[in-house]
Enzyme design. Structure first.
Site, short mmCIF file in Angstrom:
data_model
loop_
_atom_site.label_atom_id
_atom_site.label_comp_id
_atom_site.label_asym_id
_atom_site.label_seq_id
_atom_site.Cartn_x
_atom_site.Cartn_y
_atom_site.Cartn_z
N ASP A 226 0.77 -1.14 0.05
CA ASP A 226 -0.17 0.17 -0.05
C ASP A 226 0.78 1.49 -0.01
O ASP A 226 1.87 1.42 -0.57
CB ASP A 226 -0.88 -0.02 1.25
CG ASP A 226 -2.27 0.53 0.86
OD1 ASP A 226 -2.23 1.90 1.05
OD2 ASP A 226 -3.26 -0.08 0.66
N HIS B 287 -3.37 6.25 3.09
CA HIS B 287 -4.20 5.20 2.86
C HIS B 287 -3.78 3.81 3.37
O HIS B 287 -4.78 2.93 4.18
CB HIS B 287 -4.26 5.14 1.30
CG HIS B 287 -5.11 3.87 0.85
ND1 HIS B 287 -4.82 2.60 0.44
CD2 HIS B 287 -6.36 4.00 0.17
CE1 HIS B 287 -5.99 1.85 -0.10
NE2 HIS B 287 -6.91 2.72 -0.18
N SER C 294 -11.58 -0.79 -0.71
CA SER C 294 -10.44 -0.94 0.00
C SER C 294 -10.54 -1.32 1.42
O SER C 294 -9.91 -2.15 2.09
CB SER C 294 -9.65 0.44 -0.34
OG SER C 294 -9.06 0.77 -1.30
#
Length: 499
Positions: free
Chosen positions: A76, A113, A301
């Site tokens: 990620d 994120h 996600s």
């Protein structure tokens, strides 16, 4: 033609189930309870306590299943050392992102994120109480590939997957059994030739369950989620309650079409997880902040992170499960989403951990990985100062997919700190920082696709104070290109979709 070969699933004794849940056998096996005020959650979003109740991870934890002994790889944007991720169960693998060339950006989540995903998967406050992710005792290994604006090339993701396969037993007490990939491209290259598909299949064949977000377009499933040898996850809208009976498929979920639809549907609308103060997402969406520590996000996600944590719990319960049987067992555990016309079932970890798993085997053709790298990118193109990274090459130079495919299948893509002959990383673990073990970094000696040395790129001196980023953007934001499988950093239906 693909098909599953399944064995018979045997249910645990009803008396055992009742004793562990405190309810009747019928109640224990059926998560669809009537919605009431007792099961509603705050309008700011679904906390991890809510998500754990919805998926029955709370019941699994009461039985002792918290992910202990299971390694999870997260490819990620990195993980920031915020409270909830510094209690000893997080490690930093190699940083393959463009920011790896700047020492104080290496490993750190400048986007926000990856930290949000990490909190959902394995967040754990050091006090023993407070914030808890789905699998708080799992070991999370972070591989950073995305920069502050999310920019990443498909070849960086492929290299990261190869690294995970090569190093899956580095921590013998917590071998990597699950890989979270909240990444997707809109490339239409068939999975039978797609290099990204071969990369995830190699992980699958190595015993690593690959959990991938279906995408946030509301339509076609993105790659590599389209591949049959992964667990593809869509998001549900919990509609303000922890009673699964009223859940719906979230409007943004890429539902695809038969035969490839999401395998699982898990909570993904307005999920509250950990915040990175000063990150790109934090600065862009201040309305998504929940107090000082938390941030609310919506997307497949988030749903994928929930499913990844659930997979770790079931693997702790049944450590001998291979990825195929893990996928089947999770798919059979929960109810169908009410009114859904496409997609899989929800997860019920009460049922999954109280009955013997379903054994099955995925049969069907595998990818050759010899297709076009450019076609695998789709429209997810990274640019530097206006120069796009296109064609049959990676960030260093020409790359033949056929040569890579052979090296990847035979586990020769990584040789020490080099991937396909490119000097990418150090060669071992190099101490700790913020309580997290780190893989050694390395300055790349190659040049980029525009012919400039990596060291020529000007960065703006972003710094991490221990609580927040300052001046987090690179000077002039030269990197562009967003390929993460969609996340709305805003409560409700608003926000920015990142594809």
């Amino acid at each position: 033609m693909r098909r599953y070969v399944a064995a018979v699933a045997v249910t645990a004794a009803a008396t055992t189930v009742a004793a562990l849940t405190g309810g009747t056998p019928a109640q224990a096996g059926t998560p669809a309870r009537a919605a009431s005020a007792d099961y509603s959650f705050d309008a700011t979003g679904a906390t991890m306590t809510d998500v754990r109740r919805i998926t029955r991870a709370d019941v699994a934890a009461q039985r002792g299943y918290t992910g202990k002994g299971i390694g999870i790889a997260l490819i990620d944007t990195g993980v920031a050392p915020v409270e909830g991720l510094t209690s000893g169960n997080v490690a930093n693998g190699p940083d393959l992102s463009f920011e790896s060339q700047v020492a104080n950006l290496r490993w750190r989540d400048t986007y926000g994120h990856g930290t949000h995903m990490a909190g959902i998967i394995a967040g754990r406050d050091a006090s023993g109480t407070g914030f808890r992710g789905m699998a708080p005792d799992a070991k999370l290994l972070s591989l950073k590939v995305g920069a502050a604006n999310g920019a990443v090339d498909v070849t960086q993701v492929i290299a990261a997957i190869d690294w995970v396969v090569e190093h899956r037993f580095d921590d013998v007490r917590n071998p990597i059994r699950v890989l979270n990939l909240s990444y997707g491209t809109d490339g239409v290259l068939s999975y039978l030739k797609n290099p990204l598909s071969l990369a995830v299949q190699n992980a699958w064949r190595a015993g690593i369950a690959v959990v991938v977000s279906s995408g946030n377009t509301g339509g076609a499933i993105t790659n590599p989620a389209f591949d049959p040898y992964v667990i593809t996850v869509g998001a549900t809208d919990m509609r303000g309650t922890t009673a699964p009976a009223d859940d719906q498929i979230a409007s943004f979920t890429s539902v695809g079409a038969a035969p490839r639809v999401p395998d699982l549907l898990t909570p993904g609308r307005s999920v509250v997880s950990l915040r990175v103060p000063g990150s790109m997402a934090d600065a862009a969406y201040p309305s998504a902040r929940v107090g000082e520590r938390y941030f609310v996000g919506s997307g497949t996600s988030q749903a994928t992170a929930v499913a990844t944590g659930a997979a770790a719990l079931l693997l702790q319960r049944y450590p001998w499960l291979n990825p195929d049987s893990l996928k089947c067992s999770l798919r059979q555990s929960g109810p169908y989403v009410s009114g859904a016309t496409a997609g899989g079932r929800m997860i019920d970890l009460d049922r999954a951990t109280a009955q013997l798993p379903k054994l099955c085997l995925e049969l069907g053709p595998m990818s050759t990985g010899t297709g076009s790298i450019q076609a695998a990118r789709g429209t997810s193109i990274v640019t530097l100062n206006g120069v796009p990274l296109i064609g049959e090459r990676d960030i260093f130079g020409p790359l033949k997919s056929s040569e890579w495919a052979l090296a990847s299948i035979t586990h020769r893509a990584w040789q020490g700190g080099e991937w396909m002959g490119r000097p990418m990383t150090g060669t071992g673990w190099a101490g700790t920082q913020y309580g997290q073990p780190n893989w050694a970094g390395r300055a790349w000696s190659g040049t980029d696709w525009s012919g400039r040395a990596w060291s020529d790129i000007a960065w703006s001196g972003a710094t991490w104070t221990g609580r927040a980023w300052s001046n987090t953007l690179v000077d002039g934001a030269p990197w562009s290109g967003r390929a993460w499988s969609g996340v709305s950093w805003q409560h409700g239906t608003g926000g920015a979709w990142m594809n």
